[in-house]
Motif scaffolding. Sequence first.
Motif, PDB file in Angstrom:
ATOM      1  N   HIS A 192      -7.150  -5.283  -1.459  1.00 54.50           N
ATOM      2  CA  HIS A 192      -5.739  -4.591  -1.464  1.00 54.50           C
ATOM      3  C   HIS A 192      -4.659  -4.719  -2.708  1.00 54.50           C
ATOM      4  N   TRP A 193      -4.139  -3.856  -2.712  1.00 56.16           N
ATOM      5  CA  TRP A 193      -2.955  -3.790  -3.932  1.00 56.16           C
ATOM      6  C   TRP A 193      -1.593  -3.291  -3.241  1.00 56.16           C
ATOM      7  N   HIS A 194      -0.525  -4.133  -3.624  1.00 54.48           N
ATOM      8  CA  HIS A 194       0.799  -3.851  -3.090  1.00 54.48           C
ATOM      9  C   HIS A 194       1.530  -3.311  -4.229  1.00 54.48           C
ATOM     10  N   PHE A 195       2.374  -2.041  -3.580  1.00 56.00           N
ATOM     11  CA  PHE A 195       2.997  -1.262  -4.881  1.00 56.00           C
ATOM     12  C   PHE A 195       4.418  -1.505  -4.327  1.00 56.00           C
ATOM     13  N   LYS A 196       5.336  -1.400  -5.551  1.00 52.67           N
ATOM     14  CA  LYS A 196       6.605  -1.323  -5.387  1.00 52.67           C
ATOM     15  C   LYS A 196       7.048  -0.125  -6.023  1.00 52.67           C
ATOM     16  N   LEU A 197       8.430   0.510  -5.950  1.00 46.71           N
ATOM     17  CA  LEU A 197       8.920   1.458  -6.623  1.00 46.71           C
ATOM     18  C   LEU A 197       8.610   1.212  -8.168  1.00 46.71           C
ATOM     19  N   ALA A 198       8.748   0.179  -8.572  1.00 43.34           N
ATOM     20  CA  ALA A 198       8.825  -0.151 -10.021  1.00 43.34           C
ATOM     21  C   ALA A 198       7.612  -0.077 -10.753  1.00 43.34           C
ATOM     22  N   ASP A 199       6.499  -0.143  -9.859  1.00 45.38           N
ATOM     23  CA  ASP A 199       5.124   0.126 -10.080  1.00 45.38           C
ATOM     24  C   ASP A 199       4.918   1.526 -10.685  1.00 45.38           C
TER      25      ASP A 199
END
Length: 419
Positions: free
Chosen positions: A182-189
């Motif tokens: 799994h990969w966790h994404f934020k807006l900054a990504d």
Amino acid sequence: MRLPKGVDLPLSRKQLRSIGRATARINLWHGSVRSGKTVASLLAFVIAVAAAGPSGLILICGRSLQTIERNVFEPLADPALFGPLARHIHHTRGATTATILGRTVHLIGASDVRAEGRLRGLTAQLAYVDEATLVPESFWTQLLARLSTPGARLIATTNPDSPRHWLKVGYLDRAQELDLRHWHFKLADNPSLSRAYVDALSAEYVGLWRRRMIDGAWVVAEGAVFDMWDEQQHVVDTLPPMVRYWCAADYGTTNPFAALVLGLGADDRLYVTSEWRHDSKAAHRQMTDAQYSEAVRAWLARQQVEPEWTFIDPSAASFQTQLWADGHPGVTRADNEVGAGIRSVSSALAAGLLRVHKSCTGLLDEIPGYSWDPAASAKGEDKPIKINDHSVDALRYAVHSTAHEWRHLITAAYPCVRS
């Protein structure tokens, strides 16, 4: 990471890394809205379709066919996103199959536990799940059981939910025990987003949804639902001239019946201008659909209000029919998606966009005590306590069903809002 021919997206290193490593049995992208997780997961899925063998079905699953069309096929068919690859994506709106790179793909909506039956008996080699937290756990479990060919894979994307949600507890928290990446994404990504857009998007989410949709955090719903409610700020004594009106009603026979008028003021704010309620227990008298229809129409006539639309509790089919028979204009089913409706009301309140006239005493009594159900939260569900919520439900119907009419006002009129 080698992308399909013709695809020239400005992908981040994190997106490319996730696409290249999506080789586990379960591959899950999760995090904030517009963080790049959907594009990455769709590219991984298309690459998997191209490499798929001849045996086993290919599936795309989501809460409904409409959400699959919006969240999966609209991006895939956009040449601005996927270049020449978009020419190889074929889907007719409303159809339950599509063609991707010449392969037939089956589309399955999973809005409730009955959807699990649509999977029984089939054998799949590849599946994509859109908004995974919104499909029933039984459907997800059955889908994994049906991915039974050698090398079968599930690719999924979701926004965060409660930290006690079954997907978090049963899968993400057990990733080391399972064949799961799994990969966790934020807006900054997502480096392609402008600062102005990020600021505008951040202004649209508040409270619980700000932490989930913007910060990408799995956090629990607790306390007051409308924790931004401030009577000093949100209650008004006088109303400006109105340029548009809508009406909404939460139907009740043994429970109270509540109807509200929502107006758009000349000052580009929303106002709950008036309220009509009937509590059969307090009045010791139940009313029929015909009597409710007559009372609501008389209440609107006294105000000289003819709403563009009247949004009715979707479960109150008989009352809708009565209004139609009586010639009431613009009768339609309200959008009753509870979480999304609460989010719309919260956003409007936090932005200073929504006001309530002091005469709406039923609504004003209900809003401060409208709270999340701790028993539901313990099960990983976001549900408000179902008590003293009739005017609040009518408010939710009116505000959320008209969100496409006013949402632009949050950032256009209030660009500096930070919640």
